[in-house]
Design an enzyme around this catalytic site. Structure first.
Site, mmCIF file in Angstrom:
data_model
loop_
_atom_site.group_PDB
_atom_site.id
_atom_site.type_symbol
_atom_site.label_atom_id
_atom_site.label_comp_id
_atom_site.label_asym_id
_atom_site.label_seq_id
_atom_site.Cartn_x
_atom_site.Cartn_y
_atom_site.Cartn_z
ATOM 1 N N CYS A 74 -17.784 1.942 -0.675
ATOM 2 C CA CYS A 74 -19.017 1.157 -0.594
ATOM 3 C C CYS A 74 -19.458 1.157 0.860
ATOM 4 C CB CYS A 74 -18.774 -0.269 -1.091
ATOM 5 S SG CYS A 74 -20.182 -1.380 -0.834
ATOM 6 N N CYS B 274 -27.615 0.302 -0.905
ATOM 7 C CA CYS B 274 -26.384 1.015 -1.250
ATOM 8 C C CYS B 274 -26.137 2.035 -0.145
ATOM 9 C CB CYS B 274 -26.514 1.705 -2.602
ATOM 10 S SG CYS B 274 -25.070 2.703 -3.060
#
EC number: 5.1.1.7
Length: 288
Positions: free
Chosen positions: A76, A226
């Protein structure tokens, strides 16, 4: 009743509940349900997921990331920047350049510090993975990169598949604000060609150094940002001849901007902010 101390942080609006596992304890078998509970906006704290900052045998710290549906992800980008900030400010690491272990491998972080607080973090995300086996993606044919058409609602969408430690399907559109984010996004996310599901990005190229970006994240749905998706988007743009290697690209996400570069040497660099929202103690009960 069990409890743990937490720090809620965000990178461009992509928020997670961070737990310092050097000090706290959550049973391994409870992690998925705890992530789902704590992320719930109505009955928990509310977030895109939960991230554990853990001891590591191969780096100063290890990141484990759980989506708000309880599934565990391998990497992530926004989470890594927040982990870098937390680790530096809590003296879990030495110096401003250090490594972080993830399920996708080891990455290098470099923090910018003002008055002992991290204001920016740059993460070397490593090289993109472009083969079907690495993404992973079912199907035949091994070209330098995967560009396929997907028919949805009588419209053909071309996507480029990229892994930045987690799988992405990048689609170029004329206007991200009118892209089928909440309709095509979940359909492609759960399509059988992606055995581990996929994150879906819609990209609008503005010029050779800027793009607009919207994302449907696997396990979380629409999010403000993201980091790995922004990296995948720049890689896909370069693979498709829309941008150039070595340039720092500004990616405009719903939550703010990231600076991304796919270097001539092959690694992808991501630079952006990481911020603390709040701290507290979360209490939970696991039903037998």
């Amino acid at each position: 009743m069990s409890q743990f101390s937490f720090t809620k942080m965000h990178g461009l609006g992509n928020s997670y509940i961070y737990v310092n596992m050097f000090e706290e304890q959550i049973r391994e078998e409870d992690l998925a349900i705890v992530a789902e509970k704590v992320s719930n906006i109505n009955t928990g704290i509310g977030a895109d997921g939960m991230i554990l900052i853990c001891p590591s045998d191969v780096a100063p710290v290890k990141m484990r990331m759980f989506n708000n549906d309880g599934s565990e992800g391998k990497s992530c980008g926004n989470g890594l920047r927040c982990v870098a900030k937390y680790a530096y400010e809590h003296k879990l690491v030495e110096g401003k350049v250090f490594t972080i272990e993830t399920l996708a491998g080891i990455v290098t972080a470099e923090v910018t510090v003002e008055d002992d607080k991290v204001t920016l973090a740059k993460i070397d995300m490593g090289a993109p993975r472009l083969t079907r086996e690495e993404i992973p993606m079912l199907g035949e044919g091994e070209t330098p990169f995967i560009r396929e058409n997907f028919l949805y609602n009588n419209h053909r969408y071309a996507f480029t598949a990229v892994s930045m430690g987690n799988p992405h399907a990048v689609i170029f559109v004329d206007d991200v604000e009118n892209a089928p984010l909440t309709t095509l996004g979940p359909v492609l996310e759960t399509h059988e060609m992606f055995p581990e599901r996929v994150n879906v990005e819609f990209i609008e190229i503005l010029n050779d150094e800027e793009m607009n970006f919207r994302v449907w994240e696997r396990g979380s749905g629409v999010t403000q940002a993201c980091g790995t998706g922004a990296c995948a988007a720049v890689v896909a743009a370069i693979l498709n001849g829309k941008m150039e290697h070595g340039k720092e690209i500004t990616v405009h996400l719903a939550g703010g901007d990231l600076m991304i570069a796919w270097t001539e040497e092959g690694n992808v660099l991501m630079k952006g902010p990481a911020e603390i929202i709040c701290r507290g103690v979360y209490e939970y009960k696991i039903e037998a």
